[in-house]
Design an enzyme around this catalytic site. Structure first.
Site, PDB file in Angstrom:
ATOM      1  N   MET A   1       9.610  74.166 -12.846  1.00  0.00           N
ATOM      2  CA  MET A   1       8.941  74.093 -11.632  1.00  0.00           C
ATOM      3  C   MET A   1       9.122  75.886 -10.503  1.00  0.00           C
ATOM      4  O   MET A   1      10.003  75.693 -10.288  1.00  0.00           O
ATOM      5  CB  MET A   1       9.760  72.981 -11.006  1.00  0.00           C
ATOM      6  CG  MET A   1       8.988  73.223  -9.546  1.00  0.00           C
ATOM      7  SD  MET A   1       9.073  71.230  -8.822  1.00  0.00           S
ATOM      8  CE  MET A   1      11.144  71.692  -8.842  1.00  0.00           C
ATOM      9  N   PRO A   2       8.106  76.088 -11.494  1.00  0.00           N
ATOM     10  CA  PRO A   2       8.035  77.458 -10.348  1.00  0.00           C
ATOM     11  C   PRO A   2       7.770  77.816  -9.022  1.00  0.00           C
ATOM     12  O   PRO A   2       6.584  76.647  -8.591  1.00  0.00           O
ATOM     13  CB  PRO A   2       6.879  78.759 -11.134  1.00  0.00           C
ATOM     14  CG  PRO A   2       6.294  77.688 -12.538  1.00  0.00           C
ATOM     15  CD  PRO A   2       7.165  76.500 -12.212  1.00  0.00           C
ATOM     16  N   TYR A   3       8.261  78.600  -8.449  1.00  0.00           N
ATOM     17  CA  TYR A   3       7.963  78.660  -6.815  1.00  0.00           C
ATOM     18  C   TYR A   3       8.220  79.990  -5.966  1.00  0.00           C
ATOM     19  O   TYR A   3       9.111  81.140  -6.759  1.00  0.00           O
ATOM     20  CB  TYR A   3       9.783  78.099  -5.841  1.00  0.00           C
ATOM     21  CG  TYR A   3       8.971  78.239  -4.775  1.00  0.00           C
ATOM     22  CD1 TYR A   3       8.912  77.080  -3.767  1.00  0.00           C
ATOM     23  CD2 TYR A   3       9.779  79.397  -4.032  1.00  0.00           C
ATOM     24  CE1 TYR A   3       8.847  77.806  -2.088  1.00  0.00           C
ATOM     25  CE2 TYR A   3      10.107  79.643  -2.419  1.00  0.00           C
ATOM     26  CZ  TYR A   3       9.097  78.599  -2.069  1.00  0.00           C
ATOM     27  OH  TYR A   3       9.079  78.947  -0.742  1.00  0.00           O
TER      28      TYR A   3
ATOM     29  N   LYS B   1       3.734  77.880 -17.893  1.00  0.00           N
ATOM     30  CA  LYS B   1       3.979  76.259 -16.666  1.00  0.00           C
ATOM     31  C   LYS B   1       2.660  75.274 -16.331  1.00  0.00           C
ATOM     32  O   LYS B   1       1.872  75.861 -15.985  1.00  0.00           O
ATOM     33  CB  LYS B   1       4.522  76.840 -15.515  1.00  0.00           C
ATOM     34  CG  LYS B   1       5.798  78.067 -16.105  1.00  0.00           C
ATOM     35  CD  LYS B   1       6.902  77.186 -15.849  1.00  0.00           C
ATOM     36  CE  LYS B   1       7.835  77.704 -16.480  1.00  0.00           C
ATOM     37  NZ  LYS B   1       9.113  77.367 -16.779  1.00  0.00           N
TER      38      LYS B   1
ATOM     39  N   PHE C   1       4.236  75.725  -7.544  1.00  0.00           N
ATOM     40  CA  PHE C   1       3.994  75.257  -5.688  1.00  0.00           C
ATOM     41  C   PHE C   1       4.012  76.972  -5.418  1.00  0.00           C
ATOM     42  O   PHE C   1       4.882  78.053  -6.084  1.00  0.00           O
ATOM     43  CB  PHE C   1       5.894  75.226  -5.599  1.00  0.00           C
ATOM     44  CG  PHE C   1       5.625  73.889  -5.890  1.00  0.00           C
ATOM     45  CD1 PHE C   1       5.515  72.498  -4.618  1.00  0.00           C
ATOM     46  CD2 PHE C   1       6.975  73.342  -6.747  1.00  0.00           C
ATOM     47  CE1 PHE C   1       5.461  71.431  -5.258  1.00  0.00           C
ATOM     48  CE2 PHE C   1       6.581  72.041  -6.713  1.00  0.00           C
ATOM     49  CZ  PHE C   1       5.678  70.830  -6.024  1.00  0.00           C
TER      50      PHE C   1
END
Length: 62
Positions: free
Chosen positions: A1-3, A35, A41
């Site tokens: 879950m990249p931010y 991803k 996000f």
């Protein structure tokens, strides 16, 4: 879950430019890191130029 947190000065970034930043950043993470866009996000923070410094001065002074 990249931010991803993008910080820009608050000098007239349009809603369309923000949409492009979000879409482009998301696409880059899809292509490079495989991803999922649904768990990626992107946050755009607009910083007042009085609160952003370069060297010894604020961006407002420059």
């Amino acid at each position: 879950m990249p931010y991803v947190n993008i910080k820009v000065t608050d000098e007239g970034v349009t809603p369309e430019q923000k949409r492009q930043l979000i879409a482009g950043t998301t696409q880059l993470l899809v292509e490079v890191l495989n991803k999922s866009p649904s768990t990626t996000f992107v946050l755009i923070e607009e910083v007042n130029t009085d609160n952003w410094g370069i060297g010894y001065q604020t961006v407002s002074e420059l």
